[in-house]
Write an enzyme that holds these catalytic residues in place. Sequence first.
Site, short mmCIF file in Angstrom:
data_model
loop_
_atom_site.label_atom_id
_atom_site.label_comp_id
_atom_site.label_asym_id
_atom_site.label_seq_id
_atom_site.Cartn_x
_atom_site.Cartn_y
_atom_site.Cartn_z
N ASP A 1 -3.21 0.86 12.40
CA ASP A 1 -2.53 -0.01 11.92
C ASP A 1 -1.48 -0.18 12.52
O ASP A 1 -0.36 0.11 13.06
CB ASP A 1 -2.16 0.66 10.95
N SER B 1 -1.26 -5.24 4.90
CA SER B 1 -1.98 -4.03 5.51
C SER B 1 -2.70 -4.18 4.46
O SER B 1 -4.36 -3.30 4.09
CB SER B 1 -1.19 -2.47 5.64
N THR C 1 -4.06 1.20 4.01
CA THR C 1 -5.50 1.35 4.29
C THR C 1 -6.63 1.90 4.09
O THR C 1 -7.42 1.75 3.44
CB THR C 1 -5.38 1.13 6.46
N GLU D 1 -7.94 5.74 10.29
CA GLU D 1 -6.67 5.22 10.75
C GLU D 1 -6.07 5.91 11.69
O GLU D 1 -5.50 6.85 11.05
CB GLU D 1 -6.19 4.48 9.31
N ASP E 1 1.94 1.08 13.34
CA ASP E 1 2.35 0.34 12.61
C ASP E 1 3.94 1.01 12.25
O ASP E 1 5.17 -0.08 12.41
CB ASP E 1 1.87 -0.01 11.12
N HIS F 1 7.57 -0.76 13.29
CA HIS F 1 8.50 -1.99 12.19
C HIS F 1 9.73 -1.02 12.74
O HIS F 1 10.37 -1.94 12.18
CB HIS F 1 8.16 -0.81 11.08
N HIS G 1 -3.55 -6.04 12.00
CA HIS G 1 -2.74 -6.99 11.90
C HIS G 1 -1.51 -6.33 13.41
O HIS G 1 -1.72 -5.15 13.22
CB HIS G 1 -1.62 -7.57 10.24
N HIS H 1 5.48 -7.83 10.48
CA HIS H 1 4.10 -7.91 10.82
C HIS H 1 3.92 -9.47 11.52
O HIS H 1 5.20 -10.66 11.09
CB HIS H 1 2.90 -8.13 9.47
#
Length: 550
Positions: A53, A94, A162, A282, A287, A291, A330, A429
């Site tokens: 992710d 997501s 996800t 995942e 991710d 961030h 993404h 993102h």
Amino acid sequence: MIKKHQWNHLQVTITAGTLAVSLLLGLSGGTVSAATKEQPEIRAKNVIMLIPDGMSMDGTTLTRWYNGGKALALDEMASGLVRTYSADAAIADSAPAGTAFATGFKSHTGYVGVLPDQNTMPGLPKLAPGDAKKPVANIVEAARLAGKSTGIIATSEIMHATPADFSAHYPDRSNYDALSEQQVYAGMDVVLGGGATYFTPAGREDGEDLTKVIANSGYNIVKNTAELKASTSGKLWGMFADKAMANDMDRDPVKQPSIAEMTDKAIQVLSQNEEGFFLMVEGSKVDWAAHANDPIGIISEVNAFDDAVAKALAFAKADQNTLVIAATDHGNGGITIGDAGTTGTYDEEPLSTFIAPLKKAKATGEGLESKFNSKRTNIKAVMKQYYGITDLTAEEIATIKAAEKGKMNYAVGPMISKRAHIGWTTGGHTGGEVALYSYAPGGVQLTGVVENSDIAGYMASALQVDLANISKQLFVPAKTAFAAKGATVKWDATDARNPVVVVTKGNDTLRLPVFKNTADWNGKTVKLKGNVIHNGVQTYVPQDAVDLFS
């Protein structure tokens, strides 16, 4: 009033060297690709999809250099690019991005396993009237109904966006009660990750004890690495953290297994089914690190994810009947190797400019939080010991001291990034294409620029399952369908937190608890092919629930 069900017949077939996508009139949530791309014929008994992710390509490049230039397991699978936009936005959340992977339909921010309210991005067909927020079948449901074993793995809470996309349906990713309850009743064989709190009465608004339901459903619940490895059960549920699992660099290997260990165990369990299996894995927290603009977190989680890819790839190569696809949903953070500080020297900087500061780190920004004392009077000592930083500014010290609980990575990530000249454009993102990685029997690969919503079609075709047909079986508008049988439908909210759909006709009464696959038919418990879904507007039931009324 529930409007008449209108369905899009989505046929996706990979045969004779051609990807044929037929979008017939009806439910219009699919995607018209920017260009038609021929794909090889792929048939596989098993499919493993791995999702890192938020993994941007500079993140994988940085990780590879951090590892001394050694190839990642992903590298030999690199085969194309994936377009990541959602139904109505150039940059995807997501939830809709995972929904595209799982169902073949782009959706709206926060929407899990349901259609958007509208398709506004160029090239997308207009959504049919009455189709907004309608649930659509995912690849896990299709594989299960085809007799295959199924599983999901995540390093976040297992009901995070996800993993929920592959196991639940609701237009609000934050409704953990709705998503987790559906997961418990989804009939999966292996579920591994975090989020244990949200299965307990204390962690839920509806007060249900889903941990008890999981145990009573025959799952072996495992809570640490040793229990995971020792389990011999064909039904396995791992709860390794109350909320999200730790970053791999910060992980206690006794308390929490790695994502590679979870993947390896899941494959062992699922591959016992001679009919085959589907597994989604995942690496959730690439991710989270992006961030926070935390390069150490990204390196930690990309490396851990890549180890899981290695496990899947090794199995697929030995098995020669398994399709493996890896793709992020993404990009995130706009990470770059080089920042404004290298504008005039970028082609003169040695690799050590970027990597040497990162090599000093012994914890991710998230893991660093526990190293400070309660009053954070040891900031200089901790940053020197764990990050090798000895030149903290007064402003940086103040930033660390003021960091909220759970947000230390947001404080220190930019600090080490600055020293390593790792650039970032955003804390959110990004909308660019991402890498597609694939491996199929015989070493065949998917190639070209594809839509995220195409991925579901590739997987469904390989497994020879029909997602459109499964949607028709699982998501029948309750009020319309039961009215056609001459039955009356009522909403029983006696327990407002656990509503029940009550259907009556003559002496027959069917009680359908929302978000479950069990029902009460004239006092007897019956198990349905899928869960009862309420999307906040309408209720949908499996066709076999309707068929109980002759």
